[in-house]
Design an enzyme around this catalytic site. Structure first.
Site, short mmCIF file in Angstrom:
data_model
loop_
_atom_site.label_atom_id
_atom_site.label_comp_id
_atom_site.label_asym_id
_atom_site.label_seq_id
_atom_site.Cartn_x
_atom_site.Cartn_y
_atom_site.Cartn_z
N GLU A 41 0.82 -1.22 0.00
CA GLU A 41 0.00 0.00 0.00
C GLU A 41 0.85 1.27 0.00
OE1 GLU A 41 -2.87 0.22 3.19
OE2 GLU A 41 -3.90 1.90 2.26
N LYS B 77 -7.42 -0.77 11.51
CA LYS B 77 -6.78 -1.13 10.23
C LYS B 77 -5.58 -0.21 10.00
CE LYS B 77 -6.13 -1.08 5.54
NZ LYS B 77 -5.30 -0.15 4.77
N ASP C 294 3.95 -14.58 11.53
CA ASP C 294 2.59 -14.98 11.16
C ASP C 294 1.65 -13.79 11.38
OD1 ASP C 294 0.02 -15.99 11.12
OD2 ASP C 294 0.55 -17.86 12.12
N HIS D 204 -2.23 10.60 0.71
CA HIS D 204 -2.28 9.20 0.27
C HIS D 204 -2.39 9.13 -1.25
CE1 HIS D 204 -3.20 4.98 0.21
NE2 HIS D 204 -4.37 5.21 -0.39
C1 LIG Z 1 1.88 10.99 3.08
C2 LIG Z 1 2.32 12.03 4.10
C3 LIG Z 1 3.45 11.45 4.93
C4 LIG Z 1 2.80 13.28 3.39
O1 LIG Z 1 2.98 14.29 4.34
P1 LIG Z 1 3.77 15.62 4.00
O2 LIG Z 1 3.54 16.56 5.14
O3 LIG Z 1 3.46 16.07 2.62
O4 LIG Z 1 5.24 15.09 4.04
P2 LIG Z 1 6.59 15.89 3.77
O5 LIG Z 1 6.83 15.88 2.30
O6 LIG Z 1 6.60 17.18 4.51
O7 LIG Z 1 7.67 14.91 4.47
C5 LIG Z 1 7.71 14.71 5.88
C6 LIG Z 1 8.39 13.38 6.14
O8 LIG Z 1 7.50 12.30 5.78
C7 LIG Z 1 8.25 11.28 5.12
N1 LIG Z 1 7.83 11.22 3.71
C8 LIG Z 1 6.92 11.99 3.10
N2 LIG Z 1 6.77 11.63 1.81
C9 LIG Z 1 7.62 10.61 1.59
C10 LIG Z 1 7.92 9.81 0.46
N3 LIG Z 1 7.33 10.01 -0.72
N4 LIG Z 1 8.81 8.84 0.60
C11 LIG Z 1 9.43 8.63 1.77
N5 LIG Z 1 9.19 9.36 2.89
C12 LIG Z 1 8.29 10.34 2.81
C13 LIG Z 1 9.71 11.66 5.23
O9 LIG Z 1 10.23 11.12 6.41
C14 LIG Z 1 9.63 13.14 5.31
O10 LIG Z 1 10.74 13.73 5.95
P3 LIG Z 1 12.18 13.77 5.25
O11 LIG Z 1 12.86 12.53 5.71
O12 LIG Z 1 11.97 13.81 3.76
O13 LIG Z 1 12.83 14.99 5.80
C15 LIG Z 1 1.12 12.43 5.03
O14 LIG Z 1 0.12 13.01 4.25
C16 LIG Z 1 0.55 11.29 5.81
O15 LIG Z 1 1.12 10.81 6.78
N6 LIG Z 1 -0.69 10.84 5.46
C17 LIG Z 1 -1.32 9.68 6.04
C18 LIG Z 1 -1.15 8.52 5.11
C19 LIG Z 1 -1.73 7.22 5.63
O16 LIG Z 1 -2.21 7.09 6.73
N7 LIG Z 1 -1.68 6.21 4.78
C20 LIG Z 1 -2.22 4.92 5.04
C21 LIG Z 1 -3.18 4.55 3.94
S1 LIG Z 1 -4.81 5.11 4.30
C22 LIG Z 1 -5.45 3.80 5.26
O17 LIG Z 1 -5.41 2.69 4.83
C23 LIG Z 1 -5.77 3.92 6.72
C24 LIG Z 1 -6.82 4.84 7.25
C25 LIG Z 1 -6.42 6.23 6.91
O18 LIG Z 1 -8.07 4.59 6.73
C26 LIG Z 1 -6.79 4.64 8.75
C27 LIG Z 1 -7.76 5.49 9.51
O19 LIG Z 1 -8.82 5.85 8.96
O20 LIG Z 1 -7.47 5.76 10.70
N1 LIG Z 2 -3.18 -20.33 15.62
C1 LIG Z 2 -1.95 -20.05 15.25
O1 LIG Z 2 -1.54 -18.90 15.29
C2 LIG Z 2 -1.05 -21.16 14.77
C3 LIG Z 2 0.20 -20.84 14.24
N2 LIG Z 2 1.07 -21.82 13.85
C4 LIG Z 2 2.39 -21.54 13.27
O2 LIG Z 2 3.37 -21.86 14.28
C5 LIG Z 2 4.62 -21.27 13.94
C6 LIG Z 2 5.28 -20.68 15.16
O3 LIG Z 2 5.45 -21.68 16.12
P1 LIG Z 2 6.72 -21.67 17.09
O4 LIG Z 2 6.42 -22.57 18.22
O5 LIG Z 2 7.06 -20.27 17.42
O6 LIG Z 2 7.85 -22.20 16.13
P2 LIG Z 2 8.82 -23.44 16.14
O7 LIG Z 2 8.20 -24.66 16.70
O8 LIG Z 2 9.36 -23.48 14.75
O9 LIG Z 2 9.96 -22.90 17.12
C7 LIG Z 2 9.83 -22.92 18.50
C8 LIG Z 2 10.91 -23.81 19.11
O10 LIG Z 2 12.20 -23.26 18.83
C9 LIG Z 2 13.11 -23.68 19.84
N3 LIG Z 2 13.91 -22.51 20.26
C10 LIG Z 2 15.22 -22.29 19.96
N4 LIG Z 2 15.64 -21.11 20.47
C11 LIG Z 2 14.60 -20.56 21.12
C12 LIG Z 2 14.41 -19.35 21.85
N5 LIG Z 2 15.40 -18.46 22.05
N6 LIG Z 2 13.18 -19.09 22.36
C13 LIG Z 2 12.17 -19.94 22.18
N7 LIG Z 2 12.29 -21.11 21.52
C14 LIG Z 2 13.49 -21.44 20.98
C15 LIG Z 2 12.29 -24.25 20.99
O11 LIG Z 2 12.49 -25.61 21.23
P3 LIG Z 2 12.87 -26.88 20.27
O12 LIG Z 2 14.25 -26.59 19.72
O13 LIG Z 2 12.84 -28.02 21.19
O14 LIG Z 2 11.83 -27.00 19.18
C16 LIG Z 2 10.83 -23.91 20.60
O15 LIG Z 2 9.90 -24.86 21.01
C17 LIG Z 2 4.30 -20.21 12.91
O16 LIG Z 2 4.73 -20.68 11.64
C18 LIG Z 2 2.77 -20.14 12.92
O17 LIG Z 2 2.30 -19.75 11.65
C19 LIG Z 2 0.77 -23.15 14.00
C20 LIG Z 2 -0.45 -23.52 14.51
C21 LIG Z 2 -1.47 -22.57 14.90
#
Ligand SMILES: CC(C)(COP(=O)([O-])OP(=O)([O-])OC[C@H]1O[C@@H](n2cnc3c(N)ncnc32)[C@H](O)[C@@H]1OP(=O)([O-])[O-])[C@@H](O)C(=O)NCCC(=O)NCCSC(=O)C[C@@](C)(O)CC(=O)[O-]
Ligand SMILES: NC(=O)C1=CN([C@@H]2O[C@H](COP(=O)(O)OP(=O)(O)OC[C@H]3O[C@@H](n4cnc5c(N)ncnc54)[C@H](OP(=O)(O)O)[C@@H]3O)[C@@H](O)[C@H]2O)C=CC1
Length: 434
Positions: free
Chosen positions: A92, A276, A292, A390
């Protein structure tokens, strides 16, 4: 695949000026220079061919190829005092810009302060056919120590790492369409894993003992995605002056953000869109790190509805010292081991880009990005409206849909924005006019 013992990058600054004006190749070079990523990570983040067919084939079933998404980097983030460049895999437009924009505002005021609880996941074991659910509850609680020990015997690695089963809860349902039931919850500290496989194995192993203790019949044995014991909180505090725009003073912008948030606290129709917007920030980081995202989405929305009414995951408040304070609290079941986090090379590179060393730290960064994203959307909605910022960025997508390629994409997008009509027909007309 990169080995895991390579040095982590250390000297990160997240303020990479002018990044937006570079080519993708130029941006990658700047990011690499800012973070000291090595060649393997740079290649993985660049994407092309990073996920080879053999690895992909080992990840899911019936693989026929791979599906690519743009990988962006959000700049300007400071999280708990640490500079972080945040990888975001997302389709997006304006999401990466919006996160970077709010992080830029926040960085002069301490950035984002984040906290999280221990990584405790729940597994549910459903028990049917009980003579009495309260009796079953008492019987199970009396055997808690034994059940916890049995669960921990399933995963000695996890226990050795400091995790493991911490205790149980027993929830009872006196009535249901199929009669009374009890549900035993295993509470498991999964350390750096997302934890689903770990807790599911424990739940399945314990089932026979639970049937023996209660005399009931176990049906489901599965984790709950409502990870309400694995919470993360992000907070940002901004003086009104930080929100000044060319036409509005910061106090009015802050007031507008609070008013916008209030609707999401009382109205589920608005809350769904508000949340969202938060997930616009979180999902791309979750995806970029091979986590995940369905689990994170399910947890977020179930948590948002925990009071019985679906509501906003954030709050925005005005404080007496002329500041705006935003807070996000939600479950965050992300891992840095397990799942695809260690099989997808780009996921490993993304983790190194952020220099995270624990699942908690990754979850905290996700929350900071979610809060920034929510603030960006509310700021836009409360002032100029969402379409201006946006749609200006979406114009490039429209230009591509209309058939623009190469350098024409930016030229057509610019003209669409200038003429204030951003749609495919207008883009086609511009292309046809040459
Ligand atoms: C789009 C902006 C940021 C413009 O805002 P602006 O004021 O025109 O930005 P700017 O040109 O003054 O730039 C400010 C800074 O923004 C960044 N920036 C700005 N433009 C760029 C670009 N092209 N590429 C990379 N970075 C960018 C960048 O960090 C920049 O600083 P800089 O580093 O340049 O000094 C602003 O209007 C904004 O934040 N809008 C909101 C956009 C948004 O929420 N998008 C999500 C999609 S909509 C949605 O799905 C969700 C929603 C909205 O429905 C959720 C809800 O309802 O709550
Ligand atoms: N409802 C849901 O969300 C569901 C999700 N999933 C899927 O399950 C997966 C994630 O499961 P997850 O159990 O995290 O993955 P894994 O089973 O792949 O890894 C966990 C294992 O890694 C080992 N391990 C090694 N280092 C560490 C550490 N520092 N901390 C913790 N554990 C460590 C542990 O033991 P050991 O070495 O003995 O394995 C542990 O059991 C995802 O792919 C997800 O999509 C699956 C079913 C349902």
């Amino acid at each position: 695949m990169p080995s895991d013992d390579r040095p982590q990058n250390t000297s990160t600054t997240s303020r990479v000026e002018g990044l937006r004006n570079l080519s993708p190749h130029g941006r990658l070079a700047r990011v690499a220079a800012a973070t000291e990523l090595d060649a393997a990570d740079i290649k993985a983040l660049a994407g092309a061919g990073a996920l080879d067919p053999c690895t992909a084939n080992g990840m899911i079933e019936n693989v026929i190829g791979t599906f690519e998404l743009p990988m962006g980097v959000a700049t300007n983030f400071i999280v708990n005092g640490r500079e972080v460049l945040v990888p975001m895999a997302v389709e997006e437009p304006s999401v990466v810009a919006a996160a970077s924009h709010m992080a830029k505002i926040a960085r002069d005021h301490g950035g984002f302060i984040v906290r999280s609880t221990a990584p405790i996941m729940r597994a549910q074991i459903q028990i049917l056919g009980l003579a009495g659910v309260e009796e079953a509850r008492a019987q199970l609680l009396a055997q808690e120590a034994e059940l916890v020990a049995q669960a921990n015997a399933c995963d000695p690695v996890l226990v050795e790492l400091g995790g493991g089963c911490r205790g149980i809860e027993v929830h009872v349902f006196e009535t249901s369409p199929i009669g009374p039931m009890a549900v035993l919850h295993l509470l498991v500290d999964v350390r750096d894993a997302m934890g689903a496989n770990a807790v599911n194995s424990m739940a399945e192993t314990l089932a026979p003992s639970i049937e023996e203790i209660t005399g009931g019949k176990v049906r489901l044995r599965i984790l709950s995605n409502l990870a309400d014991k694995r919470l993360v909180t992000a907070r940002v505090k901004l003086p009104f002056a930080a929100l000044d725009t060319k036409t509005l003073n910061g106090r009015d912008v802050a007031q507008g953000i609070v008013e916008a948030c209030t609707l999401a606290l009382i109205d589920p129709y608005r809350a769904a869109t508000h949340n969202k917007g938060i997930m616009n920030g979180i999902d791309p980081v979750v995806l970029a790190t091979g986590n995940d995202w369905r689990a994170i989405e399910a947890g977020a929305h179930a948590f948002a509805a925990r009071s019985g009414q679906y509501r906003a995951l954030t709050t925005w408040e005005l404080e007496e010292d002329e500041t705006l304070v935003g807070t996000l609290e939600m479950p965050m079941a992300v891992g840095i081991v397990g799942g695809a986090t260690r099989t997808h090379p780009a996921a490993q590179a993304a983790l190194r880009l952020m220099n995270v060393s624990s699942a908690q730290e990754l979850g905290e960064i996700c929350a900071a990005v979610g809060l920034a994203q929510n603030m960006a959307a509310l700021k836009a909605l409360a002032t100029e409206g969402i379409q201006k910022g946006h749609m200006a960025l979406h114009a490039r997508n429209i230009a591509i849909t209309a058939g623009a390629t190469g350098g024409d994409v930016d030229k057509v997008a610019k003209m669409l924005v200038q003429q204030g009509e951003i749609n495919v027909a207008a883009a086609k007309a511009i292309l046809a006019a040459g």
